[in-house]
Every structure is written in C-alpha cells, then in structure tokens.
Design a protein around this motif. Structure first.
Motif, short mmCIF file in Angstrom:
data_model
loop_
_atom_site.label_atom_id
_atom_site.label_comp_id
_atom_site.label_asym_id
_atom_site.label_seq_id
_atom_site.Cartn_x
_atom_site.Cartn_y
_atom_site.Cartn_z
N PHE A 263 1.37 -13.60 0.60
CA PHE A 263 1.55 -12.62 1.68
C PHE A 263 1.90 -11.23 1.20
O PHE A 263 1.79 -10.27 1.96
CB PHE A 263 2.59 -13.12 2.68
N LEU A 264 2.32 -11.06 -0.06
CA LEU A 264 2.59 -9.73 -0.60
C LEU A 264 1.91 -9.55 -1.95
O LEU A 264 1.86 -10.48 -2.77
CB LEU A 264 4.10 -9.50 -0.79
N TRP A 265 1.40 -8.34 -2.19
CA TRP A 265 0.80 -7.96 -3.47
C TRP A 265 1.46 -6.66 -3.89
O TRP A 265 1.22 -5.61 -3.31
CB TRP A 265 -0.71 -7.79 -3.33
N VAL A 266 2.33 -6.72 -4.91
CA VAL A 266 3.14 -5.58 -5.33
C VAL A 266 2.51 -4.93 -6.55
O VAL A 266 2.28 -5.60 -7.57
CB VAL A 266 4.58 -6.03 -5.65
N ALA A 267 2.22 -3.62 -6.48
CA ALA A 267 1.47 -2.97 -7.56
C ALA A 267 1.75 -1.48 -7.62
O ALA A 267 2.25 -0.87 -6.66
CB ALA A 267 -0.02 -3.22 -7.38
N GLY A 268 1.38 -0.89 -8.74
CA GLY A 268 1.47 0.56 -8.94
C GLY A 268 0.09 1.13 -9.17
O GLY A 268 -0.79 1.04 -8.33
N HIS A 269 -0.11 1.74 -10.33
CA HIS A 269 -1.41 2.23 -10.82
C HIS A 269 -1.89 3.50 -10.13
O HIS A 269 -2.29 4.45 -10.81
CB HIS A 269 -2.47 1.13 -10.71
N LEU A 270 -1.86 3.56 -8.80
CA LEU A 270 -2.41 4.71 -8.09
C LEU A 270 -1.40 5.84 -7.89
O LEU A 270 -1.74 6.89 -7.36
CB LEU A 270 -2.96 4.28 -6.72
N HIS A 271 -0.16 5.63 -8.32
CA HIS A 271 0.89 6.66 -8.22
C HIS A 271 1.08 7.14 -6.78
O HIS A 271 1.27 8.33 -6.52
CB HIS A 271 0.56 7.87 -9.12
N ILE A 272 1.05 6.22 -5.84
CA ILE A 272 1.24 6.57 -4.43
C ILE A 272 2.73 6.75 -4.16
O ILE A 272 3.52 5.83 -4.34
CB ILE A 272 0.66 5.47 -3.52
N ARG A 273 3.10 7.95 -3.72
CA ARG A 273 4.51 8.27 -3.49
C ARG A 273 4.93 8.01 -2.06
O ARG A 273 4.10 8.01 -1.14
CB ARG A 273 4.79 9.74 -3.83
N ALA A 274 6.22 7.81 -1.88
CA ALA A 274 6.77 7.69 -0.53
C ALA A 274 6.44 8.95 0.25
O ALA A 274 6.53 10.06 -0.27
CB ALA A 274 8.28 7.49 -0.60
N GLY A 275 6.04 8.77 1.49
CA GLY A 275 5.65 9.89 2.33
C GLY A 275 4.16 10.12 2.38
O GLY A 275 3.64 10.71 3.32
N GLN A 276 3.45 9.64 1.34
CA GLN A 276 2.00 9.76 1.38
C GLN A 276 1.41 8.68 2.29
O GLN A 276 2.01 7.63 2.49
CB GLN A 276 1.42 9.63 -0.04
N LYS A 277 0.25 8.95 2.81
CA LYS A 277 -0.32 8.12 3.87
C LYS A 277 -0.41 6.65 3.49
O LYS A 277 -0.10 5.77 4.30
CB LYS A 277 -1.70 8.65 4.23
N ASP A 278 -0.86 6.34 2.29
CA ASP A 278 -1.10 4.95 1.91
C ASP A 278 0.16 4.19 1.50
O ASP A 278 0.11 2.99 1.29
CB ASP A 278 -2.11 4.89 0.74
N PHE A 279 1.29 4.89 1.39
CA PHE A 279 2.50 4.23 0.92
C PHE A 279 2.97 3.15 1.89
O PHE A 279 3.42 2.08 1.48
CB PHE A 279 3.61 5.27 0.72
N HIS A 280 2.84 3.43 3.17
CA HIS A 280 3.33 2.50 4.19
C HIS A 280 2.50 2.69 5.45
O HIS A 280 2.76 3.60 6.24
CB HIS A 280 4.80 2.78 4.48
N SER A 281 1.46 1.87 5.62
CA SER A 281 0.59 2.05 6.78
C SER A 281 -0.10 0.73 7.11
O SER A 281 -0.01 -0.25 6.35
CB SER A 281 -0.48 3.12 6.49
N ASP A 282 -0.78 0.70 8.22
CA ASP A 282 -1.52 -0.49 8.62
C ASP A 282 -2.62 -0.83 7.62
O ASP A 282 -3.04 -1.98 7.51
CB ASP A 282 -2.13 -0.30 10.01
N ALA A 283 -3.09 0.18 6.89
CA ALA A 283 -4.17 -0.04 5.91
C ALA A 283 -3.71 -0.91 4.75
O ALA A 283 -4.55 -1.43 4.00
CB ALA A 283 -4.69 1.30 5.39
N ASN A 284 -2.39 -1.07 4.57
CA ASN A 284 -1.90 -1.87 3.45
C ASN A 284 -2.26 -3.34 3.57
O ASN A 284 -2.29 -4.07 2.56
CB ASN A 284 -0.38 -1.76 3.33
N LYS A 285 -2.52 -3.81 4.78
CA LYS A 285 -2.77 -5.24 4.98
C LYS A 285 -4.25 -5.57 4.81
O LYS A 285 -5.11 -5.00 5.46
CB LYS A 285 -2.29 -5.70 6.35
N VAL A 286 -4.52 -6.53 3.93
CA VAL A 286 -5.88 -7.01 3.67
C VAL A 286 -5.89 -8.51 3.94
O VAL A 286 -5.32 -9.29 3.18
CB VAL A 286 -6.31 -6.73 2.22
#
Length: 387
Positions: A263-286
């Motif tokens: 149910f969770l996939w924890v990763a980095g690589h893309l350097h997505i910071r807090a506050g940026q759109k992809d950090f926490h959004s509905d798009a995170n769920k696959v």
C-alpha cells in the motif's frame, strides 16, 4: 556590501500579499496540502526468521512484531562539501526525534559517481546517526565509473564495475545484501535496489530483485507491506522528468495488482520538495499503492518523512528541520481493515475539514511556500550583491 533580510518580516510581508490573493490560498490545498523479518538475503528465496534474530543480524536492538515502530526516512543526501551543512542538520534533527527505531535512506547517498573518496566522506557522515541505518542504493551510488570524461560528464560503468560498487555500498552501510526485508510494527518492509547491471534506464530492478520481490510478497500475502526504493512508482507524480521511469514498469504494475497488501511505495530520486505539487496529491496513488515522495537533502532546509507503524495503521508525517515541527497539512493515515481472509493494504483515512483545523493546515502550508520563496530570494540577492 552585505544584505540581510529578516526572515519574519519578509514572510509577514509575503503573507499579506497572499491574504490579498485569497483564491490562491484556497487552491493551495489542491496542490499538495491535505493533509512503516527477515535478515539481509542474497538472491535465493525468503526464509522465515524471527524479528528478534533479523534485527540483531543488522546490529540493531531487538523488536517485537506487535510493537510500534517509528522510521525516519531521508533520501538523496548527495554528500559533498557544498551540501555538508544540510546533511549535518539532517543527522542532528533525526537524532533529536524521539523514539526513532531506525533511519531509512532511499538512495543517492554519494555525491555523483560513488568513488572511494565519496564513500569515505559518506561513512563519516553516517557515523553521526545515533539510530540504526537501512538503505537502498541509487544511481549515483553505483552506476558510474570512478572518473569523468574530458567534458566532466559521468561515464556509465561496466557490469563488473557496478557490481563492485554495490558491494562497496553494502560495506559502507553494513548490509549483507542490497535487497532484503524486515517484519516489524505489524508490517512487512521490503527494500528494493534499482540494481540492473546492464540497464539503459537509470532506475531498473534486476531479475534477481524482481524474483526476490515476487517471492517475498507471495510468502506474506496477509501482511500490510511498504516498499522502500530509490525510484518512485511510475505515474505516482505528474511532472515531466528526464530521469526516466522505474523499470520494468509493466511487470511491477502487474505484480502490485496481484498483491494488494502493498500500500505504500517510499522513494526519492526526483527531488520533490514539500510544497511542490507532486509531494502530496491525489496523483500519488497508483492502483492500491500510494507513493510517498522523499525530498532531497539539499539547500538550507532538509525535510524528513517519519513513518509511525502499528499493526492497526501506518501514519506518514513530514518534519521541517528549520522550524523543528511536523506539518499537519502533509500528514496521512492508512488504516488496515481487519479480515479473516486476505489482509489488504492500508486505506487512507479521509481528512476532516472542520473549521479551525482546516484553516491551520492552510496557514501551515502557506508558510512552507513562503519559507521556500524566502530561501530562493536570499540566494538571488546574494548573487546580485556578490555575497
């Protein structure tokens, strides 16, 4: 000539502008504001080991499967002199966090190419952590040769050279394997390296890792599962990137579809910071899996993801090292449904939108954006005034 901007005055000034532009404030929540075994194993199979034995195999203290577990997660340390301040602040902040069971690092610990010198610098930093460490390698830890070409560009290594660097990684982190799993806090934690030795993509799971992943999931179909990997799950973000997609994309998607306990996939690589759109959004769920993006440790304000695991739920929190506070706007809770049959992964609890709490979340998120704007403005001003 020196130029100083008091942080509070600057932020209050920008806050005034933000309040005038109320529609932007209202939309901020839509951009990412709503707001845890077995010992290290080689390529063969999954053996059944007690949690006590597996934890001790990594040189850490024992833990019971039913005990609560707290994991501090960081990523993309890129340890180098220019980034040393941020990395030291990260270590100090993690050491201050209460009840941390261990620290997980999702790749790119080395600066650029994983030379012996880079690894020596890394080991000095890692020695500062007071809690046990678990990690997976990223492309900067093993993918390249120990030297650059005449233009200063990285050069892909040979399979033999990459294998040697993966061994170097395991030695530095005191791991017995680059792929392994742990059972704790009522969860199965799976650590997957992007370790394909003859890969064109920067992030690809090898056949050995895919086999390990498949067999590990098959042996634990009823246990809520969290994956730690350098690269995020494909389509768990909307941004365009030239870093490529985690491979083999289709086979990973099918494997996850057949194993709803993940149910969770924890990763980095893309350097997505807090506050940026992809950090926490509905798009995170696959599908059934929610991607948890971990910020890179760069700049003046490193971020820490903190996972609190119990047999009943997993709570994901975000810690701001600068303010020494958790950000309620980025908190996510995944509860596990009780069932006599197959145990599914976590179902995210909806956020309540009750007046003061909702307003506080929006204010917290606004201040995070202003903090980031402040940092960028100061850097620009320093360049302009030759500081």
């Amino acid at each position: 000539m020196k130029f100083r901007v008091p942080r509070l005055i600057f932020i209050l000034f920008l806050l005034g502008i933000g309040l005038v532009t109320a529609p932007w404030l209202a939309s901020a929540q839509d951009e990412g504001i709503d707001l845890i075994d077995q010992p290290a194993m080689g390529e063969g199979g999954v053996a059944a080991f007690s949690v006590q034995k597996s934890i001790q195999a990594q040189g850490t203290v024992g833990a019971d499967l039913s005990s609560d577990v707290t994991i501090a997660v960081a990523s993309d340390l890129h340890v180098r002199d220019a980034n040393l301040k941020a990395n030291r602040r990260l270590v100090e902040a993690v050491n201050r966090l209460p009840q941390v069971s261990f620290v997980a690092i999702t790749g790119d610990l080395c600066d650029k190419i994983g030379t012996e010198e880079e690894y020596q610098r890394l080991e000095k930093l890692l020695a500062g952590f007071e809690d046990p460490l678990l990690a997976v390698p990223g492309n900067h830890d093993f993918m390249y040769r120990d030297y650059f070409n005449k233009n200063g560009d990285k050069i892909r290594g040979t399979p033999e050279g990459k294998r040697a660097k993966l061994e170097r990684f395991c030695k530095a982190l005191k791991l017995k394997s680059v792929r392994y799993a742990r059972k704790m806090g009522g969860h199965l934690l799976v650590f997957l390296p992007t370790d394909e030795l003859d890969s064109k993509p920067l992030t690809e799971l090898s056949e050995a890792t895919m086999k390990f992943f498949r067999e590990t999931l098959a042996a634990n179909p009823k246990m809520p599962t969290i994956v730690f990997c350098h690269a995020p799950l494909a389509k768990s973000y909307e941004r365009e990137t030239n870093l490529g997609v985690l491979q083999p994309e289709n086979r990973i998607r099918e494997l996850l579809k057949d194993n709803p306990q993940v149910f969770l996939w924890v990763a980095g690589h893309l350097h997505i910071r807090a506050g940026q759109k992809d950090f926490h959004s509905d798009a995170n769920k696959v599908g059934n899996v929610t991607g948890i993006h971990v910020s890179a440790v760069t700049g003046d304000t490193p971020w820490i993801r903190v996972l609190k695991l119990t047999p009943e739920a997993a709570v994901v929190r975000t810690y701001n090292v600068e303010t020494k506070k958790f950000i309620p706007a980025y908190e996510r809770t995944f509860k596990h449904r009780e069932s006599s049959g197959t145990t599914p992964g976590g179902s995210e609890s909806p956020k309540t939108d009750d007046g003061l709490k909702s307003l506080q979340n929006r204010i917290d998120a606004l201040f995070e954006k202003l903090e980031q704007l402040y940092d960028k403005t100061c850097k620009l001003l320093k360049k302009l005034f030759d500081l």
